[in-house]
Design an enzyme around this catalytic site. Structure first.
Site, PDB file in Angstrom:
ATOM      1  N   HIS A  86       0.825  -1.203   0.000  1.00 22.07           N
ATOM      2  CA  HIS A  86       0.000   0.000   0.000  1.00 22.07           C
ATOM      3  C   HIS A  86       0.868   1.265   0.000  1.00 22.07           C
ATOM      4  CE1 HIS A  86      -2.113   3.181   2.404  1.00 22.07           C
ATOM      5  NE2 HIS A  86      -3.032   2.964   1.491  1.00 22.07           N
TER       6      HIS A  86
ATOM      7  N   GLU B 165       2.156   1.829  -3.409  1.00 22.95           N
ATOM      8  CA  GLU B 165       1.082   2.397  -4.247  1.00 22.95           C
ATOM      9  C   GLU B 165       1.057   3.925  -4.107  1.00 22.95           C
ATOM     10  OE1 GLU B 165      -2.989   3.898  -3.336  1.00 22.95           O
ATOM     11  OE2 GLU B 165      -3.020   1.787  -2.727  1.00 22.95           O
ATOM     12  N   HIS B 166       1.133   4.425  -2.864  1.00 25.40           N
ATOM     13  CA  HIS B 166       1.144   5.875  -2.639  1.00 25.40           C
ATOM     14  C   HIS B 166       2.340   6.542  -3.317  1.00 25.40           C
ATOM     15  CE1 HIS B 166      -1.718   7.288   0.661  1.00 25.40           C
ATOM     16  NE2 HIS B 166      -2.112   6.072   0.380  1.00 25.40           N
TER      17      HIS B 166
ATOM     18  N   GLU C 221      -4.365   8.095   7.292  1.00 28.12           N
ATOM     19  CA  GLU C 221      -5.255   7.126   6.637  1.00 28.12           C
ATOM     20  C   GLU C 221      -5.533   5.960   7.594  1.00 28.12           C
ATOM     21  OE1 GLU C 221      -3.795   5.691   2.875  1.00 28.12           O
ATOM     22  OE2 GLU C 221      -5.669   4.666   2.391  1.00 28.12           O
TER      23      GLU C 221
END
Lengths: 422, 424
Positions: free
Chosen positions: B67, B70-71, B143
């Site tokens: 993840h 991905e950012h 997040e």
């Protein structure tokens, strides 16, 4: 795509959106009435009582079985707040006949009959709704109203709106108030229901690959025949004078890990047409990944994951949203206000304007690709006096200049700062 | 290109596997304004132990790195950010990470090919620095906190913890603030170089275009790379049994949220997985759908006031059923559900009900072909499971009561059931 609006009777419109883009036909009935403290809870309760049973489909189980037989026709209902109106919404989505394994079924007509039956021919006894249904749904509605606290970001936004519109219809929660429920019974709710269907604005939408005789079919429907013409009572969206002397600051506590900040803004403009400029302003302020809020609050200062703003056209307000560390409250508010100041100073480029235009125009072009968004668009048109086609809408956006966005920036003021913390 | 076709929804998909190993799926859909592109790699939150092709040692990376990667993929050497560039083109761009894949996507009405250049460029060119990695820790930290406040997410993840002893599916996709603090640019590059090889990736496009032209457009934008050897992924051994039957967490909510889970054996995407998936859906609707006896009973007692969502989640190394929603007394649903499953096993499944539910499920599958984005995402995630999405429309007919009874016996086992509750 082809759009046609037919007045079946005064106050009752049939909107046909002919399109072959979808595998489904979408049918909707919207009942629109003024938001009012006295009726808000009753209106919220009515859709859930209606879906419990009609004269010819007396139980929820029977309705569900019939829908399942229709290749899983999707039935949905609910209530919304659009400007100063409360809208009761009923939908049925069925597979277009072209995609059915058997060709001889006329799914569209069946779904039209069923939806009209559920909304306009409810099951009653002794001139009342069924007591059992009403009592159960009152209890369910109580749960739904109380569930407001479950989604913390949404809750913070709702609370900010309530504070900004205290003692005004728009400050009401769309599902109403728990305290009203004890006064409601099967008799007075049915009385009110009859009043509502006689006076509300009725819009029936149909989108899909539709044959031409559908208008005759709807005119022959018994439930439509029984409806009387009316002078519907509802509110057009308008500009109101919502100036404030002093910004309100409200902080509330709940068990949260992250603080939810919502800043409600007023836009003091005179001309309804400036709403398009306000939409552009919002796009630059917090409407996308290139916006001021996303870039400065998230990317530069890393204060938040969510940093955005949204424009509510019917009320002409902008709401800024951020999810932050509770200790960063002051810093974030200051930074959010700085974005407003920078906008006022004209600190945004032609490029940012062009980007915002592209974003808005792309979403206008995308409307025709989404069956429910098309309905929402045409329904929005019903509630405004400045009607525009999708083509005109694009042209208006194209022509917006920096000066016009600056005019918005100069007339923005902070109304309420709401912070949900622990 | 290989063509697969479905006569029921009247759609076609063109599939091409390039020499470098990249799989391309093109689904032309005439008359739509929107085009949707999604490029995914078979790499998700559960892949944190692996052997890089050509190496001997096992590599272990911090939880949440897929993840995090991905950012960071949007960052460019010239200081620009690809998300900004795409947004400036007026396209709706995004990315997401799941348990088993990571995907980069956008939806466009104009400027599709310019945006495609940008998307294909940034996915093929990572750029990580110590500084830009550090900065992201603050954003992702928020997040993670956002999910901490989401009762739906908490109750879901707790159900996973109740079902799985070791499988990393029980860990937050984003990791924890502690685990992501250990991420640095070196590990990010290592993960990128291992998993972002074309042979581990699938590109899907849906919208109005000609398949051959589109294939050419893709080829123009591909950087030359060689197909690498097979990545050896190491997953901890997972016993068949559950960890604990009940799990509860306190959070400020109006009414309890619940997830009832049924752990299934790891079916490793067996041949019959589509058929099995449909059968499980049918059984779930028979048990707890809106026309079921149990739903009616619980609704009339005021225990439930919305239909629970009914799902079968599976990937190459886990599978489970989830029944979830909000209710006044979830324990009662759980107990009644158990006895209803027993009843169904003892009394058999009613054929008439099956015929009706099959019609409904058929309709639900057809509805998935309305939106270009839904179609593209469905083909991508099914592809990583080894499934051709059209098969759902074809397999449904063949499912009969005998098969359903067998699945009911095999999967709906009382000792594999768990309940997770979040309440005040």
């Amino acid at each position: 795509m082809e759009y046609k609006k037919i007045e079946l009777k005064k106050g009752i419109n049939f909107h046909i959106i002919k399109t072959d883009r979808f595998k489904t036909n979408l049918l909707a009935i919207f009942l629109t009435t003024k938001l009012d403290r006295k009726t808000v809870t009753k209106n919220a309760l009515i859709p859930s009582v209606l879906r419990r049973g009609s004269k010819n489909m007396m139980t929820q189980e029977q309705i569900s079985k019939e829908l399942e037989e229709m290749y899983g026709a999707g039935f949905d209902c609910g209530v919304d707040k659009t400007g100063d109106n409360q809208v009761l919404k009923f939908y049925i989505e069925t597979i277009n006949d072209n995609y059915l394994p058997q060709k001889n079924e006329n799914m569209l007509k069946t779904s039209l009959d069923k939806l009209l039956e559920i909304v306009f021919n409810p099951l009653t006894e002794n001139n009342s709704f069924i007591k059992e249904y009403v009592e159960q749904e009152k209890n369910n509605l109580k749960n739904i109203i109380e569930a407001k606290i479950d989604n913390k970001s949404r809750y913070a936004l709702d609370r900010c709106i309530e504070e900004m519109y205290k003692y005004e219809p728009y400050g009401l929660y769309k599902f109403g108030n728990v305290e009203d429920l004890k006064e409601i019974d099967e008799k007075n709710l049915y009385e009110y229901y009859k009043e509502l269907v006689s006076n509300c604005k009725i819009d029936i939408f149909l989108s899909g690959n539709i044959e031409n005789n559908i208008v005759d079919e709807i005119n022959e429907n018994e439930n439509i025949k029984l409806l009387k013409e009316r002078e519907p009572i509802y509110e057009f969206s308008k500009l109101e004078n919502k100036k404030t002397d002093k910004e309100k600051i409200i902080a509330e506590s709940m068990e949260v890990t992250q603080g939810k900040l919502v800043i409600g803004l007023n836009i003091n403009i005179e001309d309804e047409k400036q709403k398009y400029d306000a939409l552009m302003y919002n796009m630059i302020l917090g409407g996308s990944a290139t916006s001021k809020m996303f870039q400065n609050i998230r990317e530069k200062e890393h204060l938040a994951y969510v940093a955005s703003s949204m424009y509510i056209r019917h009320k002409n307000n902008i709401f800024m949203n951020c999810g932050i560390e509770i200790d960063n409250y002051e810093k974030t508010v200051e930074l959010a206000k700085k974005q407003l100041e920078d906008m006022k100073k004209g600190d945004f480029t032609e490029e940012e304007i062009e980007n915002a235009k592209k974003g808005i125009i792309a979403s206008i072009k995308g409307i025709e690709d989404e069956q429910d968004t098309i309905l929402t668009y045409y329904f929005g048109q019903e509630l405004t006096k400045n009607k525009v086609t999708l083509e005109e809408y694009k042209e208006i956006i194209e022509k917006i200049t920096k000066d016009r966005i600056l005019e918005i920036a100069k007339n923005i003021e902070v109304d309420t700062i709401y912070f949900l913390k622990n | 290109m290989k063509i697969i076709e479905n006569s029921k929804v009247k759609e076609k998909a063109y599939i091409e596997k390039l020499e470098n190993g990249l799989t391309i799926v093109l689904i032309p859909k005439k008359g739509t304004h929107k085009k949707y592109i999604i490029w995914g790699t078979n790499y998700g939150s559960i892949d944190s132990e692996f052997i890089v092709p050509g190496e001997k040692e096992i590599t272990k990376v911090p939880m949440g790195i897929a993840h995090f990667l991905e950012h960071k993929m949007f960052e460019q050497p010239d200081g620009t950010n690809s998300l900004d560039t795409l947004t400036a083109l007026g396209v709706e761009a995004n990315a997401y990470t799941t348990n088993d894949h990571t995907a980069y996507l956008f939806e466009a009405t104009d400027n599709f090919y310019e945006a495609m250049t940008e998307l294909m460029d940034y996915v093929q060119h990572p750029y990580f620095t110590d500084e830009n990695v550090e900065k992201e820790k603050g954003i992702i930290g928020q997040e993670i906190n956002m999910y901490e406040d989401s009762p739906e997410w908490r109750v879901y993840l707790n159900a996973m913890k109740a079902m799985y002893h070791n499988n990393p599916v029980k860990i937050d996709i984003a990791g924890t603030i502690e685990s992501i603090s250990k991420i640095n640019k070196e590990t990010l590059y290592k993960c990128y170089n291992t998993f972002y090889n074309p042979s581990n990736m699938v590109l899907v496009i849906c919208g109005d275009f000609k398949s051959h032209d589109m294939l050419e457009e893709i080829n123009k934008r591909l950087v030359e790379t060689k197909s690498k050897g097979k990545i050896k992924r190491i997953y901890p051994k997972e016993p068949d049994d559950i960890v604990q039957e009940k799990i509860e967490q306190k959070l400020e909510v109006s009414q309890p949220l619940y997830v009832i889970g049924i752990k299934d054996k790891n079916n490793n995407c067996e041949k019959e997985i589509v058929k099995k998936h449909i059968a499980i859906e049918i059984i779930l609707y028979l048990l707890m759908g809106k026309s079921s006896k149990l739903y009616k009973e619980l609704y009339n007692q005021g225990i439930i006031y919305e239909r629970p969502s009914l799902d079968y989640e599976f990937s190459k190394n886990y599978a489970h059923i989830m029944i979830s929603g909000q209710a006044t007394e979830p324990e009662i649903i759980y107990e009644k559900m158990k006895s209803e499953i027993e009843n169904m096993k003892n009394n058999g499944i009613d054929k008439k009900d099956v015929v009706r539910i099959k019609k409904m499920i058929y309709g639900n599958y057809v509805k998935e072909y309305n939106d270009v984005g839904d179609i593209a995402r469905m083909f991508l995630s099914d592809y990583f499971k080894g499934i051709n999405s059209f098969d759902y429309l074809e397999e449904i007919e063949a499912i009969n009561v005998e098969y359903l009874s067998q699945v009911l016996e095999d999967v709906f086992k009382e000792d594999k059931m768990v309940i997770s509750i979040v309440k005040n």
